[in-house]
Design a protein around this motif. Structure first.
Motif, mmCIF file in Angstrom:
data_model
loop_
_atom_site.group_PDB
_atom_site.id
_atom_site.type_symbol
_atom_site.label_atom_id
_atom_site.label_comp_id
_atom_site.label_asym_id
_atom_site.label_seq_id
_atom_site.Cartn_x
_atom_site.Cartn_y
_atom_site.Cartn_z
ATOM 1 N N ILE A 9 -57.871 31.051 36.872
ATOM 2 C CA ILE A 9 -58.833 31.797 36.060
ATOM 3 C C ILE A 9 -60.160 31.831 36.806
ATOM 4 C CG2 ILE A 9 -60.177 31.794 33.914
ATOM 5 C CD1 ILE A 9 -57.804 30.515 32.522
ATOM 6 N N ALA A 10 -60.806 32.978 36.807
ATOM 7 C CA ALA A 10 -62.137 33.105 37.400
ATOM 8 C C ALA A 10 -63.172 33.354 36.313
ATOM 9 C CB ALA A 10 -62.159 34.254 38.406
ATOM 10 N N HIS A 11 -64.328 32.772 36.495
ATOM 11 C CA HIS A 11 -65.467 33.040 35.613
ATOM 12 C C HIS A 11 -66.553 33.711 36.447
ATOM 13 C CE1 HIS A 11 -69.314 31.883 33.470
ATOM 14 N NE2 HIS A 11 -68.632 32.508 32.526
ATOM 15 N N ILE A 12 -66.999 34.885 35.994
ATOM 16 C CA ILE A 12 -68.034 35.638 36.695
ATOM 17 C C ILE A 12 -69.280 35.626 35.829
ATOM 18 C CG2 ILE A 12 -68.738 37.917 37.534
ATOM 19 C CD1 ILE A 12 -65.074 36.891 37.357
ATOM 20 N N ASP A 13 -70.386 35.155 36.393
ATOM 21 C CA ASP A 13 -71.622 34.999 35.626
ATOM 22 C C ASP A 13 -72.767 35.652 36.396
ATOM 23 O OD1 ASP A 13 -73.497 34.242 33.797
ATOM 24 O OD2 ASP A 13 -73.457 32.101 34.274
ATOM 25 N N ALA A 14 -73.368 36.678 35.808
ATOM 26 C CA ALA A 14 -74.501 37.348 36.454
ATOM 27 C C ALA A 14 -75.703 36.412 36.483
ATOM 28 C CB ALA A 14 -74.839 38.642 35.723
ATOM 29 N N ASP A 15 -76.415 36.400 37.600
ATOM 30 C CA ASP A 15 -77.557 35.514 37.788
ATOM 31 C C ASP A 15 -78.817 36.143 37.185
ATOM 32 O OD1 ASP A 15 -75.959 33.733 39.385
ATOM 33 O OD2 ASP A 15 -76.202 35.122 41.058
ATOM 34 N N CYS A 16 -79.464 35.414 36.249
ATOM 35 C CA CYS A 16 -80.710 35.903 35.624
ATOM 36 C C CYS A 16 -80.573 37.373 35.251
ATOM 37 C CB CYS A 16 -81.885 35.724 36.581
ATOM 38 S SG CYS A 16 -82.158 34.047 37.133
ATOM 39 N N PHE A 17 -79.579 37.692 34.434
ATOM 40 C CA PHE A 17 -79.112 39.065 34.284
ATOM 41 C C PHE A 17 -80.211 40.053 33.900
ATOM 42 C CE2 PHE A 17 -76.967 42.373 31.614
ATOM 43 C CZ PHE A 17 -76.365 43.036 32.670
ATOM 44 N N TYR A 18 -80.926 39.802 32.807
ATOM 45 C CA TYR A 18 -81.936 40.776 32.375
ATOM 46 C C TYR A 18 -82.999 40.983 33.448
ATOM 47 C CZ TYR A 18 -80.060 40.235 27.611
ATOM 48 O OH TYR A 18 -79.249 40.211 26.497
ATOM 49 N N VAL A 142 -73.948 37.907 41.312
ATOM 50 C CA VAL A 142 -73.145 37.141 40.365
ATOM 51 C C VAL A 142 -72.639 35.889 41.063
ATOM 52 C CG1 VAL A 142 -72.404 39.170 39.061
ATOM 53 C CG2 VAL A 142 -70.989 38.350 40.941
ATOM 54 N N SER A 143 -72.391 34.865 40.284
ATOM 55 C CA SER A 143 -71.758 33.651 40.784
ATOM 56 C C SER A 143 -70.342 33.588 40.229
ATOM 57 C CB SER A 143 -72.557 32.413 40.372
ATOM 58 O OG SER A 143 -73.845 32.453 40.945
ATOM 59 N N VAL A 144 -69.413 33.166 41.059
ATOM 60 C CA VAL A 144 -67.994 33.183 40.689
ATOM 61 C C VAL A 144 -67.405 31.790 40.835
ATOM 62 C CG1 VAL A 144 -65.743 34.249 41.084
ATOM 63 C CG2 VAL A 144 -67.840 35.553 41.552
ATOM 64 N N GLY A 145 -66.751 31.334 39.795
ATOM 65 C CA GLY A 145 -66.017 30.079 39.842
ATOM 66 C C GLY A 145 -64.549 30.326 39.579
ATOM 67 N N VAL A 146 -63.673 29.709 40.347
ATOM 68 C CA VAL A 146 -62.229 29.875 40.177
ATOM 69 C C VAL A 146 -61.604 28.500 40.035
ATOM 70 C CG1 VAL A 146 -60.094 30.863 41.100
ATOM 71 C CG2 VAL A 146 -62.305 31.915 41.667
ATOM 72 N N SER A 147 -60.796 28.318 39.003
ATOM 73 C CA SER A 147 -60.096 27.050 38.830
ATOM 74 C C SER A 147 -58.859 27.270 37.965
ATOM 75 C CB SER A 147 -61.020 25.998 38.219
ATOM 76 O OG SER A 147 -60.433 24.704 38.324
ATOM 77 N N VAL A 148 -58.279 26.170 37.506
ATOM 78 C CA VAL A 148 -56.996 26.251 36.801
ATOM 79 C C VAL A 148 -57.151 26.401 35.290
ATOM 80 C CG1 VAL A 148 -55.770 24.976 38.591
ATOM 81 C CG2 VAL A 148 -56.849 23.718 36.729
ATOM 82 N N THR A 149 -58.371 26.198 34.772
ATOM 83 C CA THR A 149 -58.645 26.405 33.349
ATOM 84 C C THR A 149 -59.971 27.138 33.205
ATOM 85 O OG1 THR A 149 -59.928 24.377 32.952
ATOM 86 C CG2 THR A 149 -57.519 24.196 32.814
ATOM 87 N N ARG A 150 -60.204 27.730 32.034
ATOM 88 C CA ARG A 150 -61.447 28.471 31.824
ATOM 89 C C ARG A 150 -62.657 27.540 31.801
ATOM 90 N NH1 ARG A 150 -61.457 32.175 27.123
ATOM 91 N NH2 ARG A 150 -63.715 31.950 27.131
ATOM 92 N N THR A 151 -62.493 26.328 31.266
ATOM 93 C CA THR A 151 -63.604 25.381 31.239
ATOM 94 C C THR A 151 -64.026 24.989 32.646
ATOM 95 O OG1 THR A 151 -62.927 24.501 29.091
ATOM 96 C CG2 THR A 151 -64.352 23.100 30.439
ATOM 97 N N TYR A 159 -71.920 25.768 39.428
ATOM 98 C CA TYR A 159 -72.121 24.745 40.460
ATOM 99 C C TYR A 159 -72.880 25.284 41.671
ATOM 100 C CZ TYR A 159 -70.968 20.998 43.751
ATOM 101 O OH TYR A 159 -71.037 19.974 44.668
ATOM 102 N N ASN A 160 -72.678 26.554 41.999
ATOM 103 C CA ASN A 160 -73.233 27.096 43.246
ATOM 104 C C ASN A 160 -74.070 28.342 42.981
ATOM 105 O OD1 ASN A 160 -73.670 27.168 45.997
ATOM 106 N ND2 ASN A 160 -71.776 28.269 46.452
ATOM 107 N N LYS A 161 -74.903 28.304 41.959
ATOM 108 C CA LYS A 161 -75.794 29.418 41.637
ATOM 109 C C LYS A 161 -77.062 29.344 42.492
ATOM 110 C CE LYS A 161 -74.999 31.073 36.943
ATOM 111 N NZ LYS A 161 -75.319 32.446 37.236
ATOM 112 N N PRO A 162 -77.657 30.536 42.756
ATOM 113 C CA PRO A 162 -77.158 31.892 42.453
ATOM 114 C C PRO A 162 -76.330 32.459 43.602
ATOM 115 C CG PRO A 162 -79.407 32.010 43.277
ATOM 116 C CD PRO A 162 -79.042 30.550 43.248
#
Length: 409
Positions: A9-18, A142-151, A159-162
């Motif tokens: 599962i990957a989580h994509i999170d925009a950095d300081c989006f607004y 965006v920062s991207v995290g990939v692991s075996v669960t959504r948490t 962990y590695n923003k931005p």
């Protein structure tokens, strides 16, 4: 021992989006502190990393932020524009996989299973491609995290923003948990961390090594799910079909304290228009609307309206809101805020037509608001508006023309 990828599962999170959205159309501000303001410019809702480093916090009153950092640029929020960039970002994510969960306006999850075969690349390379494509086409990072669960994926993206990528396969979970804090776990707030600390659970490693029955006793099902997820066992799948919201609210301070009935009604009309437009665009219906007005001393008076049939018809909702407002309003009181909240939400596509054709007529009038929203997206927010609605002051870029909208008979 767990394999590297029993699930992905990957989580994509925009950095300081607004704030990042504002920089796409004001590139001259890149490298300087920028803060985005709430409605009525009351407080900070987003800021760049350099503003954060200077001590600016989300929710801080604007006067306090300007005193702390006068050289920053303070910009009124433009949620319509942020929504457009969000849609563009998620359209890019869907190129990589059809299985997407839209978690919020600026973050989402991707089911990565099978994508290595599709793209002939490893998960790290795919994550970098996602990050670079969003940056090239949307102009934000965006920062991207990939692991075996959504948490774990969400923790990895933080962990590695931005503008970073972190990949945590199953065999690296213990090493990763040793490098993060328990406060980095989504769902563990200040009170829960304090409770866990009383039982000597102070780190992620302490948490996953604790007895499951103890975690359940302290945190219930939420704790149990987190315990399994952080150990690499996926128990929280992706919500590929967005769940129905419990309510949809359009509320705001009026920017002044007033006893003028027409001013309050104009604000409520604007809130009702925005609420109805959103419900039409998202295909939602409501069968209950709550109207509230907040007095000068912050006391709130409110009333509920139940409709015989589910509706997203502006005219039907507006008439009910106006009637309710007349019952709530007191001539000897001053008011500072108001709002409209839709409840008992259902999907228009799943509604059962009534015998008298009321909902069918609502569908025809709903198309009017869909057209109005499309014109406003193209020519600027407020190009078409409901007659009598409050016009927000302080907007620098006005639409090229404006027509009041009249009621269809």
């Amino acid at each position: 021992m767990m394999s590297d990828w029993p699930n992905a599962i990957a989580h994509i999170d925009a950095d300081c989006f607004y704030a990042s959205c504002e920089l796409t159309r004001r590139p001259e501000l890149i490298g300087t502190p920028v803060c985005v303001l709430s409605s009525q410019d009351a407080c900070i809702v987003a800021k760049t990393y350099d503003a954060k480093a200077a001590g600016i916090k989300t929710g801080m009153p604007v006067w306090e932020a300007k005193k702390l950092l006068p050289r920053a640029t303070y910009i009124p929020a433009d949620f319509r524009y942020y929504g457009l960039l969000s849609e563009k970002m998620f359209s890019i994510l869907r190129r990589f996989s059809p299985d997407i969960e839209v978690y919020s306006i600026d973050e989402g999850f991707i089911d990565m299973n099978g994508l290595r075969l599709l793209w002939r690349k490893g998960y790290r390379e795919i994550a970098h491609d996602i990050r670079q494509t969003v940056h090239n086409e949307v102009g934000i990072t965006v920062s991207v995290g990939v692991s075996v669960t959504r948490t774990l994926a969400k923790m990895a993206s933080e962990y590695n923003k931005p503008n970073g990528v972190t990949v945590v396969p199953g065999r690296m979970i213990d090493l990763f948990l040793a490098r993060v804090s328990l406060g980095d776990v989504c769902g563990l707030g200040k009170n829960r961390l304090a409770l866990l600390s009383k039982f000597r659970i102070n780190t992620p490693t302490d948490f996953v090594n604790a007895d499951l029955h103890l975690i359940q006793r302290l945190l219930g099902k939420t704790g149990s799910d987190l315990w399994h997820e952080m150990r690499g066992n996926s128990v929280m799948g992706l919500e590929l079909t967005p769940s129905l919201p419990k309510s949809i609210a359009r509320t705001a301070s009026m920017g002044e304290v007033t006893c003028d009935r027409h001013t309050i009604l104009a604000h409520l009309t604007r809130h009702t228009s925005r609420l109805a437009t959103e419900m039409v665009l998202k295909g939602f219906l409501t069968q209950r609307v709550t109207v509230f007005i907040r007095q000068k001393d912050f006391r709130t008076v409110a009333g509920k309206i139940d409709f015989e049939y589910p509706t997203n018809n502006y005219f039907r909702i507006s008439h009910a809101v106006k009637d309710m407002m007349q019952g709530l309003y007191q001539t000897d009181q001053e008011y500072r805020a108001c709002g409209v909240v839709a409840e008992r939400i259902s999907r228009a596509s799943e509604s059962i037509p009534d015998l008298f054709g009321v909902m069918a007529r609502d569908d025809k009038q709903a198309s009017l608001f869909g057209t109005m929203a499309a014109i406003n997206r193209r020519y600027g927010d407020g190009t078409l508006r409901v007659a009598g609605a409050h016009i927000t002051r302080g907007i620098k870029s006005r639409p090229r023309f404006m027509y009041p909208m009249i009621s269809a008979l």
